[in-house]
Design an enzyme around this catalytic site. Structure first.
Site, PDB file in Angstrom:
ATOM      1  N   ASN A   1       2.420   1.445   4.257  1.00  0.00           N
ATOM      2  CA  ASN A   1       2.741   0.182   4.968  1.00  0.00           C
ATOM      3  C   ASN A   1       2.469   0.291   6.471  1.00  0.00           C
ATOM      4  O   ASN A   1       3.149  -0.333   7.276  1.00  0.00           O
ATOM      5  CB  ASN A   1       4.199  -0.268   4.709  1.00  0.00           C
ATOM      6  CG  ASN A   1       4.489  -1.708   5.131  1.00  0.00           C
ATOM      7  OD1 ASN A   1       5.608  -2.023   5.544  1.00  0.00           O
ATOM      8  ND2 ASN A   1       3.532  -2.590   5.039  1.00  0.00           N
TER       9      ASN A   1
ATOM     10  N   CYS B   1       0.866  -1.182   0.000  1.00  0.00           N
ATOM     11  CA  CYS B   1       0.000   0.000   0.000  1.00  0.00           C
ATOM     12  C   CYS B   1       0.902   1.231   0.000  1.00  0.00           C
ATOM     13  O   CYS B   1       2.110   1.120  -0.263  1.00  0.00           O
ATOM     14  CB  CYS B   1      -0.959  -0.017   1.190  1.00  0.00           C
ATOM     15  SG  CYS B   1      -0.155  -0.006   2.804  1.00  0.00           S
TER      16      CYS B   1
ATOM     17  N   ASP C   1      -7.997   3.811   1.147  1.00  0.00           N
ATOM     18  CA  ASP C   1      -7.018   4.253   2.139  1.00  0.00           C
ATOM     19  C   ASP C   1      -7.765   4.792   3.364  1.00  0.00           C
ATOM     20  O   ASP C   1      -8.487   5.780   3.251  1.00  0.00           O
ATOM     21  CB  ASP C   1      -6.170   5.358   1.484  1.00  0.00           C
ATOM     22  CG  ASP C   1      -5.047   5.825   2.384  1.00  0.00           C
ATOM     23  OD1 ASP C   1      -5.051   5.459   3.569  1.00  0.00           O
ATOM     24  OD2 ASP C   1      -4.173   6.562   1.885  1.00  0.00           O
TER      25      ASP C   1
ATOM     26  N   CYS D   1      -1.214   0.796   7.373  1.00  0.00           N
ATOM     27  CA  CYS D   1      -2.654   0.520   7.531  1.00  0.00           C
ATOM     28  C   CYS D   1      -3.068  -0.728   6.751  1.00  0.00           C
ATOM     29  O   CYS D   1      -3.284  -1.796   7.328  1.00  0.00           O
ATOM     30  CB  CYS D   1      -3.501   1.712   7.084  1.00  0.00           C
ATOM     31  SG  CYS D   1      -3.246   3.197   8.086  1.00  0.00           S
ATOM     32  N   ARG D   2      -3.209  -0.592   5.416  1.00  0.00           N
ATOM     33  CA  ARG D   2      -3.822  -1.677   4.637  1.00  0.00           C
ATOM     34  C   ARG D   2      -2.917  -2.889   4.458  1.00  0.00           C
ATOM     35  O   ARG D   2      -3.342  -4.025   4.698  1.00  0.00           O
ATOM     36  CB  ARG D   2      -4.244  -1.152   3.256  1.00  0.00           C
ATOM     37  CG  ARG D   2      -5.383  -0.171   3.319  1.00  0.00           C
ATOM     38  CD  ARG D   2      -5.550   0.579   2.020  1.00  0.00           C
ATOM     39  NE  ARG D   2      -4.432   1.498   1.785  1.00  0.00           N
ATOM     40  CZ  ARG D   2      -4.257   2.229   0.704  1.00  0.00           C
ATOM     41  NH1 ARG D   2      -5.126   2.134  -0.294  1.00  0.00           N
ATOM     42  NH2 ARG D   2      -3.233   3.051   0.587  1.00  0.00           N
ATOM     43  N   SER D   3      -1.666  -2.683   4.018  1.00  0.00           N
ATOM     44  CA  SER D   3      -0.847  -3.869   3.706  1.00  0.00           C
ATOM     45  C   SER D   3      -0.399  -4.649   4.941  1.00  0.00           C
ATOM     46  O   SER D   3      -0.319  -5.880   4.877  1.00  0.00           O
ATOM     47  CB  SER D   3       0.327  -3.522   2.777  1.00  0.00           C
ATOM     48  OG  SER D   3       1.221  -2.612   3.355  1.00  0.00           O
TER      49      SER D   3
HETATM   50  P1  4NP Z   1      -1.651   2.840   4.057  1.00  0.00           P
HETATM   51  O1  4NP Z   1      -2.230   4.243   4.609  1.00  0.00           O
HETATM   52  O2  4NP Z   1      -1.154   3.108   2.673  1.00  0.00           O
HETATM   53  O3  4NP Z   1      -2.877   1.953   4.050  1.00  0.00           O
HETATM   54  O4  4NP Z   1      -0.590   2.399   5.022  1.00  0.00           O
HETATM   55  C1  4NP Z   1      -1.406   5.388   4.650  1.00  0.00           C
HETATM   56  C2  4NP Z   1      -0.538   5.589   5.678  1.00  0.00           C
HETATM   57  C3  4NP Z   1       0.267   6.719   5.722  1.00  0.00           C
HETATM   58  C4  4NP Z   1       0.184   7.652   4.709  1.00  0.00           C
HETATM   59  C5  4NP Z   1      -0.681   7.442   3.647  1.00  0.00           C
HETATM   60  C6  4NP Z   1      -1.482   6.306   3.603  1.00  0.00           C
HETATM   61  N1  4NP Z   1       0.981   8.826   4.761  1.00  0.00           N
HETATM   62  O5  4NP Z   1       0.817   9.689   3.885  1.00  0.00           O
HETATM   63  O6  4NP Z   1       1.832   8.950   5.657  1.00  0.00           O
END
Ligand code: 4NP
Length: 158
Positions: A12, A9, A120, A14-16
């Site tokens: 790294n 994702c 997201d 939240c989703r993955s």
């Molecule tokens: P993820 O969510 O891609 O599901 O881990 C996010 C976590 C952090 C950020 C963006 C999306 N960020 O911009 O820091």
């Protein structure tokens, strides 16, 4: 040969990592599945544990995300995994740009098994985390069932 799968994702956190923990749990039922890992497109959360909101939501599903740490996708990942699964179409586009031409890994969208992009949850409310977990439980199971199905022509007798 078992299929090695990397979930990717943006951050790294939240989703993955949620997909990784779900896959590690379900893998016991699917011998066709090999190594499991997760990584992010960006480097903002390298070395960080998952987002506390995702840790909390996942614990409601009996998953412990606390040992996981963020890392960024590396060039070597494209030779170490068979499938690199992007959580949304932007992740998939970035992964396709990063993929070396003769790489072992195929880049595939998680939407192949969830029916749509995994949204997201980072900037939304707490319900977004539960929604992602429910999508990923069903989607990862569907993926592993497909990986376990006999290939075309395999197992047929004349
Ligand atoms: P993820 O969510 O891609 O599901 O881990 C996010 C976590 C952090 C950020 C963006 C999306 N960020 O911009 O820091």
């Amino acid at each position: 040969m078992a299929t090695d799968v990397l979930f990717v994702c943006l951050g790294n956190i939240c989703r993955s990592p949620a997909a990784e923990a779900i896959a590690l749990r379900l893998k016991e039922e699917f011998p066709a599945v090999g190594r499991i890992d997760s990584a992010g497109i960006g480097n903002w959360h390298v070395g960080d544990p998952p987002d506390p909101r995702m840790i909390r939501a996942a614990s409601g599903f009996g998953l412990d995300l606390t040992p996981l740490r963020g890392r960024q996708v590396e060039r070597s990942d494209f030779d170490e995994f068979d499938l690199i699964v992007g959580m949304d179409s932007e992740n998939v586009a970035d992964l396709k740009d990063l993929r070396p031409v003769h790489a072992r890994a195929q880049v595939v969208p998680m939407s192949r098994w969830t029916g749509r992009d995994v949204p997201d949850p980072y900037t939304g409310g707490p319900e977004g985390f539960d929604r992602v977990l429910a999508m990923l439980f069903a989607g990862v199971r569907a993926m592993f069932e497909e990986l376990s199905a006999p290939a075309e022509g395999e197992g047929k007798r004349r």
